[in-house]
Scaffold this motif. Structure first.
Motif, PDB file in Angstrom:
ATOM      1  N   ILE A   3      61.473  65.558  92.157  1.00 57.69           N
ATOM      2  CA  ILE A   3      60.487  64.537  91.812  1.00 57.69           C
ATOM      3  C   ILE A   3      60.973  63.715  90.630  1.00 57.69           C
ATOM      4  O   ILE A   3      60.841  62.497  90.608  1.00 57.69           O
ATOM      5  CB  ILE A   3      59.119  65.185  91.513  1.00 57.69           C
ATOM      6  N   SER A   4      61.564  64.328  89.647  1.00 57.67           N
ATOM      7  CA  SER A   4      62.026  63.591  88.476  1.00 57.67           C
ATOM      8  C   SER A   4      63.190  62.660  88.826  1.00 57.67           C
ATOM      9  O   SER A   4      63.289  61.565  88.285  1.00 57.67           O
ATOM     10  CB  SER A   4      62.421  64.545  87.353  1.00 57.67           C
ATOM     11  N   LYS A   5      64.067  63.085  89.746  1.00 58.90           N
ATOM     12  CA  LYS A   5      65.158  62.203  90.180  1.00 58.90           C
ATOM     13  C   LYS A   5      64.602  60.997  90.926  1.00 58.90           C
ATOM     14  O   LYS A   5      65.064  59.874  90.738  1.00 58.90           O
ATOM     15  CB  LYS A   5      66.151  62.958  91.060  1.00 58.90           C
ATOM     16  N   ALA A   6      63.602  61.218  91.751  1.00 54.82           N
ATOM     17  CA  ALA A   6      62.978  60.116  92.476  1.00 54.82           C
ATOM     18  C   ALA A   6      62.277  59.174  91.513  1.00 54.82           C
ATOM     19  O   ALA A   6      62.327  57.952  91.664  1.00 54.82           O
ATOM     20  CB  ALA A   6      61.994  60.655  93.510  1.00 54.82           C
ATOM     21  N   PHE A   7      61.637  59.740  90.497  1.00 55.78           N
ATOM     22  CA  PHE A   7      60.959  58.920  89.504  1.00 55.78           C
ATOM     23  C   PHE A   7      61.959  58.062  88.730  1.00 55.78           C
ATOM     24  O   PHE A   7      61.753  56.871  88.532  1.00 55.78           O
ATOM     25  CB  PHE A   7      60.156  59.804  88.544  1.00 55.78           C
ATOM     26  N   VAL A   8      63.051  58.657  88.282  1.00 51.92           N
ATOM     27  CA  VAL A   8      64.082  57.925  87.532  1.00 51.92           C
ATOM     28  C   VAL A   8      64.687  56.839  88.410  1.00 51.92           C
ATOM     29  O   VAL A   8      64.902  55.697  87.968  1.00 51.92           O
ATOM     30  CB  VAL A   8      65.161  58.894  87.000  1.00 51.92           C
ATOM     31  N   ALA A   9      64.963  57.139  89.657  1.00 53.56           N
ATOM     32  CA  ALA A   9      65.545  56.152  90.564  1.00 53.56           C
ATOM     33  C   ALA A   9      64.585  54.989  90.794  1.00 53.56           C
ATOM     34  O   ALA A   9      64.998  53.822  90.767  1.00 53.56           O
ATOM     35  CB  ALA A   9      65.910  56.807  91.889  1.00 53.56           C
ATOM     36  N   SER A  10      63.298  55.276  90.986  1.00 48.09           N
ATOM     37  CA  SER A  10      62.340  54.191  91.205  1.00 48.09           C
ATOM     38  C   SER A  10      62.142  53.377  89.930  1.00 48.09           C
ATOM     39  O   SER A  10      61.966  52.162  89.975  1.00 48.09           O
ATOM     40  CB  SER A  10      61.005  54.735  91.713  1.00 48.09           C
ATOM     41  N   PHE A  11      62.184  54.040  88.780  1.00 43.58           N
ATOM     42  CA  PHE A  11      62.068  53.327  87.507  1.00 43.58           C
ATOM     43  C   PHE A  11      63.243  52.377  87.297  1.00 43.58           C
ATOM     44  O   PHE A  11      63.066  51.223  86.925  1.00 43.58           O
ATOM     45  CB  PHE A  11      61.976  54.342  86.360  1.00 43.58           C
ATOM     46  N   LEU A  12      64.442  52.834  87.554  1.00 39.95           N
ATOM     47  CA  LEU A  12      65.632  51.990  87.418  1.00 39.95           C
ATOM     48  C   LEU A  12      65.605  50.836  88.420  1.00 39.95           C
ATOM     49  O   LEU A  12      65.990  49.703  88.093  1.00 39.95           O
ATOM     50  CB  LEU A  12      66.898  52.820  87.579  1.00 39.95           C
ATOM     51  N   LEU A  13      65.162  51.114  89.631  1.00 41.33           N
ATOM     52  CA  LEU A  13      65.063  50.068  90.644  1.00 41.33           C
ATOM     53  C   LEU A  13      64.044  49.007  90.235  1.00 41.33           C
ATOM     54  O   LEU A  13      64.293  47.809  90.386  1.00 41.33           O
ATOM     55  CB  LEU A  13      64.687  50.669  92.005  1.00 41.33           C
ATOM     56  N   SER A  14      62.930  49.433  89.661  1.00 38.01           N
ATOM     57  CA  SER A  14      61.915  48.460  89.231  1.00 38.01           C
ATOM     58  C   SER A  14      62.429  47.618  88.062  1.00 38.01           C
ATOM     59  O   SER A  14      62.168  46.423  87.983  1.00 38.01           O
ATOM     60  CB  SER A  14      60.605  49.158  88.864  1.00 38.01           C
ATOM     61  N   LEU A  15      63.185  48.213  87.148  1.00 38.83           N
ATOM     62  CA  LEU A  15      63.792  47.442  86.057  1.00 38.83           C
ATOM     63  C   LEU A  15      64.784  46.413  86.601  1.00 38.83           C
ATOM     64  O   LEU A  15      64.831  45.271  86.136  1.00 38.83           O
ATOM     65  CB  LEU A  15      64.493  48.368  85.062  1.00 38.83           C
ATOM     66  N   PHE A  16      65.574  46.826  87.575  1.00 35.69           N
ATOM     67  CA  PHE A  16      66.530  45.911  88.189  1.00 35.69           C
ATOM     68  C   PHE A  16      65.815  44.741  88.855  1.00 35.69           C
ATOM     69  O   PHE A  16      66.202  43.579  88.697  1.00 35.69           O
ATOM     70  CB  PHE A  16      67.396  46.660  89.203  1.00 35.69           C
ATOM     71  N   LEU A  17      64.748  45.038  89.594  1.00 35.29           N
ATOM     72  CA  LEU A  17      63.996  43.968  90.264  1.00 35.29           C
ATOM     73  C   LEU A  17      63.328  43.044  89.266  1.00 35.29           C
ATOM     74  O   LEU A  17      63.273  41.823  89.473  1.00 35.29           O
ATOM     75  CB  LEU A  17      62.963  44.566  91.228  1.00 35.29           C
ATOM     76  N   LEU A  18      62.833  43.571  88.162  1.00 29.66           N
ATOM     77  CA  LEU A  18      62.229  42.747  87.123  1.00 29.66           C
ATOM     78  C   LEU A  18      63.255  41.792  86.529  1.00 29.66           C
ATOM     79  O   LEU A  18      62.979  40.603  86.331  1.00 29.66           O
ATOM     80  CB  LEU A  18      61.628  43.638  86.035  1.00 29.66           C
TER      81      LEU A  18
END
Length: 102
Positions: A3-18
């Motif tokens: 779950i933490s790996k998925a959270f970190v990956a989604s967080f990084l992806l959202s920063l990239f999209l921003l």
């Protein structure tokens, strides 16, 4: 742990999209919509022709007026003076600190 790996990956992806979205938006520092810089382009050729019509050297006047108009996007009304209506135009100087714009 998964779950933490998925959270970190989604967080990084959202920063990239921003960052990607911000890159395609116009920069607010480049906004030229204040009083000295109108946001709509004016007809520099026509405005400078009117400004330089009584000049003794119309070609030189039109060339320098066109350069100033291109930078400032405004030309003071009349054939001389009236610089208060276009502060940018009035403040441009040559290398010798003489007024650049007619």
């Amino acid at each position: 742990m998964g779950i933490s790996k998925a959270f970190v990956a989604s967080f990084l992806l959202s920063l990239f999209l921003l960052q990607l979205v911000q890159a395609f938006q116009p920069n607010q520092l480049d906004d030229t919509s204040n009083d000295n810089y109108p946001s709509t382009k004016i007809d520099c050729e026509g405005a400078c022709a009117a400004r330089c019509k009584l000049s003794k050297r119309p070609n030189l006047c039109n060339r320098s007026c066109g350069s100033c108009c291109g930078r400032c996007n405004c030309v003071p009304p009349g054939t001389s003076g009236n610089y208060e209506s276009c502060a940018c135009y009035a403040n441009l100087t040559t290398r010798g600190n003489k007024k650049k714009c007619p």
